[in-house]
Design a protein around this motif. Structure first.
Motif, mmCIF file in Angstrom:
data_model
loop_
_atom_site.group_PDB
_atom_site.id
_atom_site.type_symbol
_atom_site.label_atom_id
_atom_site.label_comp_id
_atom_site.label_asym_id
_atom_site.label_seq_id
_atom_site.Cartn_x
_atom_site.Cartn_y
_atom_site.Cartn_z
ATOM 1 N N LEU A 57 110.901 35.874 85.859
ATOM 2 C CA LEU A 57 112.164 36.580 86.020
ATOM 3 C C LEU A 57 111.903 38.056 86.257
ATOM 4 C CD1 LEU A 57 115.306 36.779 85.757
ATOM 5 C CD2 LEU A 57 114.915 37.173 83.317
ATOM 6 N N SER A 58 112.559 38.617 87.272
ATOM 7 C CA SER A 58 112.488 40.046 87.558
ATOM 8 C C SER A 58 113.918 40.575 87.636
ATOM 9 C CB SER A 58 111.767 40.283 88.887
ATOM 10 O OG SER A 58 111.808 41.647 89.226
ATOM 11 N N VAL A 59 114.210 41.635 86.890
ATOM 12 C CA VAL A 59 115.528 42.269 86.910
ATOM 13 C C VAL A 59 115.338 43.722 87.312
ATOM 14 C CG1 VAL A 59 117.572 42.868 85.571
ATOM 15 C CG2 VAL A 59 116.367 40.733 85.093
ATOM 16 N N ASP A 60 116.092 44.149 88.306
ATOM 17 C CA ASP A 60 116.001 45.511 88.826
ATOM 18 C C ASP A 60 117.403 46.107 88.830
ATOM 19 O OD1 ASP A 60 114.915 47.781 90.091
ATOM 20 O OD2 ASP A 60 115.344 46.962 92.071
ATOM 21 N N VAL A 61 117.598 47.218 88.128
ATOM 22 C CA VAL A 61 118.883 47.900 88.079
ATOM 23 C C VAL A 61 118.728 49.265 88.739
ATOM 24 C CG1 VAL A 61 120.664 48.874 86.584
ATOM 25 C CG2 VAL A 61 119.554 46.722 85.955
ATOM 26 N N VAL A 62 119.640 49.578 89.664
ATOM 27 C CA VAL A 62 119.613 50.856 90.361
ATOM 28 C C VAL A 62 120.966 51.539 90.165
ATOM 29 C CG1 VAL A 62 119.379 52.019 92.587
ATOM 30 C CG2 VAL A 62 118.014 49.979 92.103
ATOM 31 N N GLU A 63 120.916 52.784 89.709
ATOM 32 C CA GLU A 63 122.120 53.594 89.567
ATOM 33 C C GLU A 63 121.977 54.778 90.516
ATOM 34 O OE1 GLU A 63 123.213 53.717 85.072
ATOM 35 O OE2 GLU A 63 121.020 53.587 85.267
ATOM 36 N N ARG A 64 122.829 54.832 91.531
ATOM 37 C CA ARG A 64 122.755 55.908 92.520
ATOM 38 C C ARG A 64 123.727 57.014 92.138
ATOM 39 N NH1 ARG A 64 122.172 51.255 95.886
ATOM 40 N NH2 ARG A 64 120.127 51.261 96.855
ATOM 41 N N SER A 65 123.281 58.240 92.298
ATOM 42 C CA SER A 65 124.112 59.389 91.942
ATOM 43 C C SER A 65 125.111 59.698 93.052
ATOM 44 C CB SER A 65 123.221 60.600 91.679
ATOM 45 O OG SER A 65 122.655 61.048 92.884
ATOM 46 N N PRO A 66 126.165 60.472 92.727
ATOM 47 C CA PRO A 66 127.173 60.830 93.725
ATOM 48 C C PRO A 66 126.621 61.630 94.897
ATOM 49 C CG PRO A 66 127.963 61.315 91.517
ATOM 50 C CD PRO A 66 126.520 60.925 91.406
ATOM 51 N N MET A 67 125.443 62.209 94.772
ATOM 52 C CA MET A 67 124.856 62.971 95.868
ATOM 53 C C MET A 67 124.616 62.100 97.097
ATOM 54 S SD MET A 67 122.062 65.281 93.793
ATOM 55 C CE MET A 67 121.042 65.334 95.241
ATOM 56 N N PHE A 68 124.461 60.815 96.884
ATOM 57 C CA PHE A 68 124.155 59.894 97.977
ATOM 58 C C PHE A 68 125.362 59.029 98.305
ATOM 59 C CE2 PHE A 68 120.140 60.615 95.654
ATOM 60 C CZ PHE A 68 119.459 61.318 96.631
ATOM 61 N N ARG A 69 126.419 59.612 98.866
ATOM 62 C CA ARG A 69 127.604 58.883 99.332
ATOM 63 C C ARG A 69 128.367 58.178 98.215
ATOM 64 N NH1 ARG A 69 124.447 56.059 104.142
ATOM 65 N NH2 ARG A 69 123.760 57.933 105.178
ATOM 66 N N GLY A 70 128.440 58.755 97.063
ATOM 67 C CA GLY A 70 129.225 58.168 95.980
ATOM 68 C C GLY A 70 128.387 57.339 95.033
ATOM 69 N N THR A 71 128.926 57.152 93.854
ATOM 70 C CA THR A 71 128.241 56.384 92.818
ATOM 71 C C THR A 71 128.237 54.899 93.177
ATOM 72 O OG1 THR A 71 128.939 57.975 91.167
ATOM 73 C CG2 THR A 71 128.234 55.835 90.356
ATOM 74 N N ARG A 72 127.105 54.266 92.980
ATOM 75 C CA ARG A 72 126.967 52.832 93.220
ATOM 76 C C ARG A 72 125.928 52.286 92.257
ATOM 77 N NH1 ARG A 72 128.828 49.308 96.972
ATOM 78 N NH2 ARG A 72 127.526 47.539 97.455
ATOM 79 N N GLU A 73 126.218 51.124 91.696
ATOM 80 C CA GLU A 73 125.279 50.470 90.776
ATOM 81 C C GLU A 73 124.939 49.093 91.322
ATOM 82 O OE1 GLU A 73 127.033 52.576 86.774
ATOM 83 O OE2 GLU A 73 127.826 50.625 87.345
#
Length: 85
Positions: A57-73
């Motif tokens: 099992l591999s789990v990868d979580v990415v939290e992008r900051s608002p600097m890059f076209r808005g927040t996205r998780e």
């Protein structure tokens, strides 16, 4: 040669939870030695798989900051194995 079945859908949180619950039941019921397969629904298709008793099992979580076209998780979950014989 690799066969790939892909579906992109939009689900409610309840629908997503139900999908994961169903997937969990498939893995639980398809125990090693009973000859059952794990059946995974992908779009309008069902794929039969043959996982062994243990899987990777591999789990990868990415939290992008608002600097890059808005927040996205994003959560990516990957389960891999060598099929049972």
């Amino acid at each position: 040669m690799a066969d790939r079945t892909t579906a992109d859908v939009t689900l409610s949180r309840d629908e997503l939870a139900a999908y994961f619950e169903h997937l969990g039941e498939e893995f639980r019921e398809g125990e090693v030695g009973d000859g059952e397969e794990v059946r995974v629904s992908v779009g309008n298709k069902t794929v039969a798989l043959n996982p062994p008793e243990t899987v990777d099992l591999s789990v990868d979580v990415v939290e992008r900051s608002p600097m890059f076209r808005g927040t996205r998780e994003t959560i990516e979950i990957e389960v891999t194995w060598k099929p049972r014989s």
